[in-house]
Design an enzyme around this catalytic site. Structure first.
Site, mmCIF file in Angstrom:
data_model
loop_
_atom_site.group_PDB
_atom_site.id
_atom_site.type_symbol
_atom_site.label_atom_id
_atom_site.label_comp_id
_atom_site.label_asym_id
_atom_site.label_seq_id
_atom_site.Cartn_x
_atom_site.Cartn_y
_atom_site.Cartn_z
ATOM 1 N N CYS A 258 0.826 -1.145 0.014
ATOM 2 C CA CYS A 258 -0.089 -0.127 -0.057
ATOM 3 C C CYS A 258 0.926 1.210 -0.115
ATOM 4 O O CYS A 258 2.000 1.315 0.663
ATOM 5 C CB CYS A 258 -0.806 0.090 1.052
ATOM 6 S SG CYS A 258 -0.200 0.730 2.806
ATOM 7 N N GLU A 259 0.340 2.278 -0.678
ATOM 8 C CA GLU A 259 1.219 3.436 -0.850
ATOM 9 C C GLU A 259 1.251 4.242 0.107
ATOM 10 O O GLU A 259 2.172 5.278 0.441
ATOM 11 C CB GLU A 259 1.004 4.336 -2.249
ATOM 12 C CG GLU A 259 -0.175 4.859 -2.332
ATOM 13 C CD GLU A 259 -0.668 5.365 -3.735
ATOM 14 O OE1 GLU A 259 -0.091 5.126 -4.630
ATOM 15 O OE2 GLU A 259 -1.646 6.186 -3.692
ATOM 16 N N HIS A 260 0.282 4.128 1.079
ATOM 17 C CA HIS A 260 0.264 5.043 2.383
ATOM 18 C C HIS A 260 1.107 4.344 3.488
ATOM 19 O O HIS A 260 1.649 5.316 4.153
ATOM 20 C CB HIS A 260 -1.102 5.092 2.884
ATOM 21 C CG HIS A 260 -2.255 5.407 1.637
ATOM 22 N ND1 HIS A 260 -3.155 4.826 1.499
ATOM 23 C CD2 HIS A 260 -2.013 6.601 1.046
ATOM 24 C CE1 HIS A 260 -3.889 5.447 0.398
ATOM 25 N NE2 HIS A 260 -3.122 6.489 0.152
ATOM 26 N N HIS A 261 1.299 3.201 3.650
ATOM 27 C CA HIS A 261 2.081 2.714 4.679
ATOM 28 C C HIS A 261 3.289 1.953 4.233
ATOM 29 O O HIS A 261 4.103 1.596 5.120
ATOM 30 C CB HIS A 261 1.296 1.865 5.823
ATOM 31 C CG HIS A 261 -0.115 2.672 6.071
ATOM 32 N ND1 HIS A 261 -1.207 2.443 5.294
ATOM 33 C CD2 HIS A 261 0.026 3.506 7.274
ATOM 34 C CE1 HIS A 261 -2.031 3.439 6.047
ATOM 35 N NE2 HIS A 261 -1.426 3.851 7.328
ATOM 36 N N GLN A 299 -5.364 -0.275 -3.953
ATOM 37 C CA GLN A 299 -6.286 -1.460 -4.513
ATOM 38 C C GLN A 299 -7.052 -0.935 -5.701
ATOM 39 O O GLN A 299 -7.238 -1.496 -6.762
ATOM 40 C CB GLN A 299 -6.855 -2.194 -3.587
ATOM 41 C CG GLN A 299 -7.511 -3.485 -4.111
ATOM 42 C CD GLN A 299 -8.257 -4.306 -3.040
ATOM 43 O OE1 GLN A 299 -7.834 -4.235 -1.906
ATOM 44 N NE2 GLN A 299 -9.318 -5.176 -3.366
ATOM 45 N N HIS A 327 -5.513 -6.080 3.899
ATOM 46 C CA HIS A 327 -4.343 -5.029 3.808
ATOM 47 C C HIS A 327 -4.037 -5.221 5.420
ATOM 48 O O HIS A 327 -4.489 -4.852 6.206
ATOM 49 C CB HIS A 327 -5.314 -3.586 3.754
ATOM 50 C CG HIS A 327 -5.602 -3.402 2.408
ATOM 51 N ND1 HIS A 327 -4.912 -2.338 1.378
ATOM 52 C CD2 HIS A 327 -6.550 -3.986 1.526
ATOM 53 C CE1 HIS A 327 -5.470 -2.716 0.260
ATOM 54 N NE2 HIS A 327 -6.239 -3.510 0.313
ATOM 55 N N CYS A 329 -1.944 -2.847 6.545
ATOM 56 C CA CYS A 329 -1.986 -1.704 7.376
ATOM 57 C C CYS A 329 -3.331 -1.560 8.122
ATOM 58 O O CYS A 329 -3.411 -0.827 9.141
ATOM 59 C CB CYS A 329 -1.789 -0.330 6.425
ATOM 60 S SG CYS A 329 -2.973 -0.386 5.225
HETATM 61 ZN ZN ZN Z 1 -1.882 1.528 3.983
#
Ligand code: ZN
Length: 367
Positions: A258-261, A299, A327, A329
């Protein structure tokens, strides 16, 4: 087009030279075909400058010489090089196009081919290592012949000297190098090591000594989708066919970040299309899913990119992609219960306009 890039460094070259080459390898529009051994040469200009370490890299690229040159500038900047002021200042990294297939001219004030290529040992010797039969100059001489008189004016650095034990900063410097075809990027490794320290752990303790190297390799693999192209994957696997029934590939395992975490999300993809004279080998669909999974993703975008790719290569009557994933995260940070998954879909053409096609697809993947 092929091109030869000359690389040089006289600030921390054991770190900066391999890192520059690793960055070239990761560049989406550059394919590294060969890297020369490294050589030591005295710096040009005022005395007192540390020696340079030089190498040459043979690449293949679709970038024109001007664009390639600006990409190399960006890469230099990323490694801390500033091109202002004193031309003789020490350099973290210097990347210059010395040869570009089928091109002769001026790019942004620089001549290509480099008019001094055959005058300096640190340029011609490594260039001849990666492109011995490349013809250069008015006499169309081969680089290998032009380099011969220079061999005794430059000293080759043995590979072990490129990774000396120096403060034992990172795993590679302890002689634990990456194997062939694995990433060797001391800069990335050093960054991972720094993160471990900041998080309060001891990267020198047994068990973690190789961790920076392992993480660098793992991240390199898990983001390899950036440097692979759809063309490469699809290559020769499209066939003519009169079939017009839905083709479905179910339960394609995928792993993404995931690009956020930068934490994994993983699950299954179901991909269907309605052929219009063209079909593709089934294994290629799984590889297309990998191509977009091995990047930093959300996603929803991943699902759309897979659908876009199928549309692009097959131009079918319709495409359907459903992805269901868990996920980390959410699971690990306690935001959501373990086991819950997220489902995304992309419907195109007939799967979008025709409810019965869509229903058939949804039924088939539910089994
Ligand atoms: Zn994430």
């Amino acid at each position: 087009m092929k091109a030869v890039i000359s690389a040089g460094s006289n600030i921390d070259p054991t770190r900066n030279l391999p890192s520059a080459i690793a960055r070239l390898r990761r560049h989406h529009a550059i394919r590294v075909l060969g890297v020369s051994p490294t050589y030591a040469s005295a710096a040009v200009g005022p005395a007192g400058q540390p020696d340079f370490t030089n190498a040459a890299v043979l690449i293949e690229t679709d970038l024109d010489p001007g664009t390639l040159k600006s990409e190399l500038r960006l890469l230099e900047q990323a490694l801390g090089r500033t091109r202002a002021g004193d031309p003789y200042q020490a350099r973290t990294i210097d990347l210059d196009i010395v040869l570009y297939e089928g091109f002769s001219g001026n790019v942004d004030g620089t001549r290509i081919p480099d008019p001094e290529l055959a005058e300096h040992a640190h340029l011609i010797v490594p260039a001849a290592d990666v492109a011995p039969r490349w013809e250069y100059g008015e006499g169309n001489s081969r680089l290998i012949d032009l380099a011969t008189p220079f061999h005794d004016r430059i000293s080759r650095i043995m590979d072990t000297q490129l990774t000396p034990v120096r403060n034992e900063h990172y795993a590679s410097e302890r002689g634990m190098e990456a194997a062939v075809d694995e990433v060797y990027d001391p800069e990335l490794e050093a960054n991972v090591r720094e993160m471990i320290v900041q998080l309060g752990e001891d990267p020198e303790r047994e068990g973690m000594v190789r961790t920076p190297l392992r993480v660098a390799k793992a991240m390199d693999f898990l983001t390899s989708g950036y440097t692979t192209s759809l063309d490469e994957i699809v290559n020769n696997a499209i066939f003519e066919s009169d079939a017009d029934e839905m083709v479905l590939v179910k339960d394609v395992e995928f792993y993404s970040l995931c690009e956020h975490h930068m934490l994994p999300f993983f699950g299954k993809a179901h991909v269907a299309y309605m052929p219009d004279k063209r079909i593709i080998g089934l294994s290629k669909i799984a590889r297309i899913v990998d191509l977009y999974s091995r990047r930093f993703q959300v996603q929803e975008r991943l699902t759309n990119q897979v659908a876009d790719a199928i549309e692009q290569v097959l131009d079918p009557h319709g495409v359907a992609v459903v992805m269901e994933a868990s996920h980390f995260c959410m699971m690990m940070r306690g935001v959501q219960k373990q086991g819950s998954s997220m489902i995304t879909s992309a419907m195109r053409g007939g799967f979008r306009s025709n409810p019965s096609s869509r229903a058939e697809f949804m039924n088939l993947i539910r089994d």
